[in-house]
Design an enzyme around this catalytic site. Structure first.
Site, PDB file in Angstrom:
ATOM      1  N   PRO A 138       0.596  -0.861  -0.175  1.00 21.31           N
ATOM      2  CG  PRO A 138      -0.249  -1.005   2.692  1.00 21.31           C
ATOM      3  CD  PRO A 138       0.591  -1.480   1.408  1.00 21.31           C
ATOM      4  CG  ASP A 150       0.826   0.887 -10.881  1.00 18.19           C
ATOM      5  OD1 ASP A 150      -0.196   0.177 -11.227  1.00 18.19           O
ATOM      6  OD2 ASP A 150       1.347   1.586  -9.562  1.00 18.19           O
ATOM      7  CE  LYS A 189      -5.609   3.697 -14.505  1.00 18.72           C
ATOM      8  NZ  LYS A 189      -6.566   2.065 -14.055  1.00 18.72           N
ATOM      9  N   GLY A 222       0.538  -1.640  -7.221  1.00 16.75           N
ATOM     10  CA  GLY A 222       0.434  -0.862  -6.020  1.00 16.75           C
ATOM     11  C   GLY A 222      -0.203  -1.926  -5.107  1.00 16.75           C
ATOM     12  N   GLY A 223      -0.588  -2.395  -4.347  1.00 12.92           N
ATOM     13  CA  GLY A 223      -0.696  -3.344  -3.427  1.00 12.92           C
ATOM     14  C   GLY A 223      -0.440  -4.630  -4.032  1.00 12.92           C
ATOM     15  CG  ASP A 224      -1.947  -9.155  -5.279  1.00 10.49           C
ATOM     16  OD1 ASP A 224      -1.196  -9.619  -3.960  1.00 10.49           O
ATOM     17  OD2 ASP A 224      -2.508  -9.641  -5.981  1.00 10.49           O
ATOM     18  CB  ILE A 228      -6.263  -6.910  -5.685  1.00 12.37           C
ATOM     19  CG1 ILE A 228      -6.141  -8.242  -4.748  1.00 12.37           C
ATOM     20  CG2 ILE A 228      -7.156  -6.336  -5.110  1.00 12.37           C
ATOM     21  CD1 ILE A 228      -7.093  -9.234  -4.411  1.00 12.37           C
ATOM     22  CB  THR A 251      -4.627  -6.200  -1.953  1.00 11.96           C
ATOM     23  OG1 THR A 251      -5.345  -5.250  -1.956  1.00 11.96           O
ATOM     24  CG2 THR A 251      -5.539  -7.071  -0.306  1.00 11.96           C
ATOM     25  CB  ALA A 252      -6.132  -0.291  -0.931  1.00 11.57           C
ATOM     26  CG  MET A 270     -10.555   2.799  -7.512  1.00  4.72           C
ATOM     27  SD  MET A 270      -9.843   1.692  -9.629  1.00  4.72           S
ATOM     28  CE  MET A 270     -10.530   0.053  -8.652  1.00  4.72           C
TER      29      MET A 270
END
Ligand code: SAH
Length: 344
Positions: free
Chosen positions: A102, A125, A147, A178-180, A183, A208-209, A259
């Site tokens: 994260p 990213d 992004k 990021g994270g996994d 996911i 993951t987040a 998101m």
């Protein structure tokens, strides 16, 4: 590998040893012995300056990886072929899809750290934080493709093509996500494109987040008597369609929404329309594990207001469900939304 402080600070030496041990692969001794076995043969066929290059390629390449993975017999066969034909095709490149976690670097896995330190190129990213990139090999080329609000994003097809091209050049590529990676990270598409191009892919999971957010708020995502399932759901989809909120709500268990900040009003309305009580506890965790982390908690009915009032804009997860009340963010009335200081 030996570390000594010359008697000045043995404890410091021990701590350094422990750190080194954590970084170094387990079968390093076997790798050294393997190389030793082939030294005379390599000396006989690879002359002068080229020899150092040969060994560098070997230690960074797939053969060494094979030895480290325990397949010495397989590696020996290939090594013989290599020694007998030392000039030829350059070593095949490899790509690792690596979960960066994260944001906080101390949540990287040891495998992620090893790969970051061996990489020739890191394609990352936006969610791969600067703290994590700091741990990468200094000489590694960094290519941001992520992004960012308002900034140019490389389309997924071009990221796939970039990875294939870099591996084709013989590079050791880390695709840091990021994270996994699997996911909501489109890691599956990248893995598929690479496999189709015949390129070796290693997948390294990351925190993951949802899990990081739960840990930071001490919310147990499952809990005996309160929740026996957890749904991770993306509020935004590439094609603009909405998730099946009826199905998500019908489970009546813990929900973690990715998101979801921009669509909070619609999410809260949908979940209530499909049966969740307006008083269901929820918590929003923004920038979990980073210095800018913020936590706001409340009830489902006031979720949109919570997000607006606190101007939550960064990457954030929304956790909804009875388990939220068990965390360090007991739901508060709208008038006094709880804001925890980062509890490090
Ligand atoms: N692969 C990533 C998710 C990428 S989708 C993972 O496994 O975590 C991007 C979404 O992830 C963001 O919109 C946000 O919902 C969530 N996210 C990523 N990093 C986060 C963080 N540090 N804190 C809270 N949410 C985060």
């Amino acid at each position: 590998v030996a570390v000594s402080s010359g008697g000045a600070a043995p404890t410091l030496a021990r701590l350094l040893r422990e750190r080194l041990e954590a970084l170094l692969p387990e079968r390093l001794g076997a790798l050294a012995r393997f190389a030793e076995r082939f030294r005379p043969a390599v000396r006989a066929v690879v002359g002068g300056k080229a020899r150092r290059g040969f060994w560098e390629d070997f230690f960074r390449g797939p053969l060494a990886a094979r030895v480290l993975a325990g397949d010495e017999a397989g590696a020996a066969g290939r090594m013989l072929a290599l020694v007998n034909a030392p000039v030829g095709k350059p070593a095949a490149g490899r790509v690792a899809l690596v979960g960066a976690g994260p944001g906080s670097a101390d949540l990287l896995t040891l495998r992620a750290l090893q790969l970051l330190q061996e990489a020739d190129v890191i394609v990352h990213d936006r969610l791969a934080s600067a703290a994590v990139l700091d741990h990468a090999r200094r000489e590694a080329t960094r290519i941001p493709v992520g992004k960012r609000r308002g900034a140019h994003t490389l389309p997924q097809s071009e990221i796939n093509a970039l990875l294939v091209r870099l591996a084709g050049e013989g590079k050791r590529v880390v695709r840091l996500k990021g994270g996994d990676p699997f996911i909501f990270g489109r890691g599956g598409e990248e893995a598929e494109a690479l496999r189709r191009a015949g390129i070796d892919v290693e997948i390294v999971p990351g925190v993951t987040a949802a899990l990081a957010s739960a840990a930071r708020t001490a919310v147990p995502l499952t809990h005996r008597g309160a929740a026996h399932a957890v749904t991770l759901v993306a509020a935004e989809r590439g094609d603009g369609s909405a998730p099946d909120w009826a199905a998500v709500a019908a489970l009546g268990q813990t929900i973690v929404i990715y998101m979801g900040v921009g669509a909070a009003a619609a999410i809260a309305a949908q979940l209530q329309a499909h049966g969740l009580a307006p008083a269901t506890p929820c918590v929003v965790v923004e920038n979990a594990t980073l210095a800018e982390e913020r936590v706001v908690a409340g009830r489902l009915a006031e979720l949109p207001a919570l997000i607006a009032d606190h101007a939550i804009v960064g990457p954030a997860t929304i956790i909804v469900g009875a388990v939220v009340a068990l965390g360090a963010v007991a739901a508060q009335p709208a008038a006094a939304p709880l804001r925890l200081a980062a509890a490090r």
